[in-house]
Design a protein around this motif. Structure first.
Motif, short mmCIF file in Angstrom:
data_model
loop_
_atom_site.label_atom_id
_atom_site.label_comp_id
_atom_site.label_asym_id
_atom_site.label_seq_id
_atom_site.Cartn_x
_atom_site.Cartn_y
_atom_site.Cartn_z
N GLU A 77 0.82 -1.22 0.00
CA GLU A 77 0.00 0.00 0.00
C GLU A 77 0.86 1.27 0.00
O GLU A 77 0.57 2.23 -0.71
N LYS A 78 1.94 1.26 0.79
CA LYS A 78 2.79 2.44 0.89
C LYS A 78 3.63 2.68 -0.36
O LYS A 78 4.26 3.73 -0.50
N ALA A 79 3.65 1.68 -1.28
CA ALA A 79 4.44 1.82 -2.50
C ALA A 79 3.61 2.30 -3.68
O ALA A 79 4.16 2.66 -4.72
N ILE A 80 2.28 2.33 -3.53
CA ILE A 80 1.40 2.68 -4.65
C ILE A 80 1.65 4.10 -5.15
O ILE A 80 1.90 4.33 -6.35
N LEU A 81 1.60 5.07 -4.24
CA LEU A 81 1.78 6.47 -4.63
C LEU A 81 3.19 6.73 -5.19
O LEU A 81 3.32 7.35 -6.26
N PRO A 82 4.25 6.26 -4.50
CA PRO A 82 5.60 6.45 -5.07
C PRO A 82 5.75 5.83 -6.46
O PRO A 82 6.37 6.42 -7.34
N LEU A 83 5.13 4.66 -6.67
CA LEU A 83 5.23 4.00 -7.97
C LEU A 83 4.55 4.83 -9.05
O LEU A 83 5.09 4.98 -10.16
N LEU A 84 3.39 5.39 -8.74
CA LEU A 84 2.68 6.23 -9.70
C LEU A 84 3.48 7.49 -10.04
O LEU A 84 3.59 7.89 -11.20
N ILE A 85 4.07 8.10 -9.01
CA ILE A 85 4.86 9.32 -9.23
C ILE A 85 6.11 9.01 -10.05
O ILE A 85 6.45 9.75 -10.99
N LEU A 168 15.68 20.30 -19.78
CA LEU A 168 16.00 20.36 -18.34
C LEU A 168 14.93 19.63 -17.52
O LEU A 168 15.24 19.10 -16.45
N VAL A 169 13.71 19.59 -18.03
CA VAL A 169 12.66 18.81 -17.36
C VAL A 169 13.05 17.33 -17.35
O VAL A 169 12.81 16.64 -16.36
N THR A 170 13.68 16.86 -18.43
CA THR A 170 14.10 15.45 -18.48
C THR A 170 15.20 15.17 -17.46
O THR A 170 15.26 14.06 -16.92
N VAL A 171 16.04 16.16 -17.21
CA VAL A 171 17.10 16.00 -16.20
C VAL A 171 16.46 15.78 -14.83
O VAL A 171 16.82 14.88 -14.08
N PHE A 172 15.48 16.64 -14.52
CA PHE A 172 14.78 16.54 -13.24
C PHE A 172 14.02 15.21 -13.13
O PHE A 172 14.09 14.53 -12.10
N CYS A 173 13.29 14.86 -14.19
CA CYS A 173 12.44 13.66 -14.15
C CYS A 173 13.27 12.38 -14.05
O CYS A 173 12.98 11.51 -13.22
N TYR A 174 14.29 12.26 -14.90
CA TYR A 174 15.07 11.02 -14.91
C TYR A 174 15.90 10.88 -13.64
O TYR A 174 16.02 9.80 -13.06
N GLY A 175 16.48 12.01 -13.19
CA GLY A 175 17.24 11.98 -11.94
C GLY A 175 16.36 11.61 -10.76
O GLY A 175 16.75 10.82 -9.89
N SER A 176 15.15 12.16 -10.71
CA SER A 176 14.22 11.86 -9.63
C SER A 176 13.78 10.40 -9.68
O SER A 176 13.61 9.75 -8.64
N TYR A 177 13.61 9.87 -10.89
CA TYR A 177 13.24 8.46 -11.04
C TYR A 177 14.32 7.55 -10.48
O TYR A 177 14.03 6.61 -9.72
N ILE A 178 15.57 7.81 -10.82
CA ILE A 178 16.68 6.98 -10.37
C ILE A 178 16.81 7.02 -8.84
O ILE A 178 17.01 5.99 -8.20
N VAL A 179 16.68 8.21 -8.27
CA VAL A 179 16.76 8.33 -6.81
C VAL A 179 15.54 7.70 -6.15
O VAL A 179 15.65 6.99 -5.13
N GLY A 180 14.37 7.91 -6.74
CA GLY A 180 13.13 7.39 -6.16
C GLY A 180 13.09 5.87 -6.09
O GLY A 180 12.60 5.30 -5.11
N VAL A 181 13.60 5.21 -7.11
CA VAL A 181 13.64 3.74 -7.10
C VAL A 181 14.49 3.24 -5.95
O VAL A 181 14.23 2.18 -5.37
N ASN A 182 15.48 4.02 -5.57
CA ASN A 182 16.41 3.62 -4.53
C ASN A 182 15.96 4.02 -3.12
O ASN A 182 16.28 3.35 -2.15
N LYS A 183 15.18 5.11 -3.02
CA LYS A 183 14.92 5.70 -1.72
C LYS A 183 13.44 5.76 -1.32
O LYS A 183 13.09 6.49 -0.39
N THR A 184 12.58 5.03 -2.01
CA THR A 184 11.18 4.97 -1.62
C THR A 184 10.80 3.52 -1.35
O THR A 184 11.61 2.61 -1.51
N LYS A 185 9.55 3.29 -0.96
CA LYS A 185 9.06 1.95 -0.70
C LYS A 185 9.08 1.06 -1.94
O LYS A 185 8.99 -0.17 -1.83
N VAL A 186 9.23 1.68 -3.09
CA VAL A 186 9.31 0.92 -4.34
C VAL A 186 10.51 -0.03 -4.31
O VAL A 186 10.48 -1.12 -4.91
#
Length: 305
Positions: A77-85, A168-186
């Motif tokens: 349940e706690k991974a649903i929102l991070p996964l969507l984002i 520059l949006v792609t820099v933000f999005c891809y960088g956030s994706y890489i960090v998010g996979v590592n640092k969220t419930k995902v």
């Protein structure tokens, strides 16, 4: 006690080597996108249709793999929102990078996009207190310098501020994706499950994008183009994304992002071998600089999650 330490040391070393291999496979396979997209573009297909078929085929192929492997597909349940984002980050990155090519030369867009290792590094140091070795800092600088040199193909073209903003949006999005996979419930989910849901949801995003933009989904012109689109969904999408998630889990966000420099290097090599492109002298220097950056990461013992 000594034996336990030896076993633990072996596990750490094996984990690091495995992660480095995954990261190189991920970035190198992602760099093969031009090999499969150029024939479709020359056949008259637009970006919206190509990106839809890319993720639709990758999702279909991954479904077959899941039926064979039967991994744990549960989403906590706690991974649903991070996964969507995270999926939105990934989808926007894919769409905006293609869009940026309409506003500036692809080489310039690639160079700006590859600022994402810097963004990843800043996020990891600022918010997660990651400590970087001098080797990793040097490898980041060399990787970006090498990509910049690789992108010098001699082509001209105007550069608009709108194009810079888009990439520059792609820099933000891809960088956030890489960090998010590592640092969220995902991170607690099975790697195959994460990859499948990201691909599936990105396919849904592509359908929504076509509907909202008013474009029409183009039919695949012929079997040759169809095979290219299937391979686009398999190698630089399914394989690349699965290995990316596995690499992040093994060696962390920063090291994985740095090894992304293999992506433009592979794209340049593919261009020369299969698309009839020619290298300029500065690109040879870029190849050397990128390889040096990769060697530094491979020899840095602190490159772990």
């Amino acid at each position: 006690m000594e034996q336990a330490r030896t076993v633990e040391h072996f596990k750490v070393k094996h984990n690091r080597i495995t992660g480095l291999i995954y990261a190189i496979i991920s970035s190198a396979s992602f760099g093969m996108i031009p090999m499969f997209t150029v024939p479709a573009i020359k056949a008259g297909m637009d970006n919206s249709s190509i990106i839809f078929y890319r993720f639709a085929f990758s999702t279909l192929l991954f479904s077959l793999l899941i039926l064979c492997k039967r991994p744990d597909m549960r989403i906590r349940e706690k991974a649903i929102l991070p996964l969507l984002i995270l999926t939105l980050f990934y989808a926007f990155c894919s769409l905006f990078l293609l869009t940026s090519y309409s506003y500036m030369p692809t080489g310039v867009a690639t160079t700006i996009h590859f600022l994402y290792p810097v963004f990843v590094t800043v996020l990891m140091v600022t918010f997660f207190k990651e400590r970087l070795s001098l080797k990793l800092i040097a490898s980041v600088v060399l990787a970006i310098s090498g990509v910049a040199l690789l992108s010098l193909n001699g082509g001209g073209g105007a550069i608009s501020m709108k194009g810079v903003a888009i990439v520059l949006v792609t820099v933000f999005c891809y960088g956030s994706y890489i960090v998010g996979v590592n640092k969220t419930k995902v991170k607690e989910m099975d790697s195959m499950a994460v990859t499948f849901y990201v691909l599936l949801l990105t396919t849904v995003f592509c359908i929504a994008n076509i509907a909202i933009s008013g474009h029409t989904l183009q039919a695949i012109p012929d079997m040759h183009i169809g095979l290219n689109l299937v391979m686009l969904g398999f190698i630089p999408t399914l394989v690349s994304n699965l290995c990316l998630v596995l690499a992040i889990k093994h060696i962390g966000s920063t090291t994985t992002s740095i090894l992304g420099c293999m992506e433009p290097l592979t794209a340049v090599v593919i261009g020369v071998l299969f698309l009839g492109e020619q290298l300029v002298p500065m690109q040879y220097a870029g190849i050397a600089v990128v390889l040096i950056s990769v060697l530094i990461v491979l020899t840095d013992k602190t490159s772990a999650k």
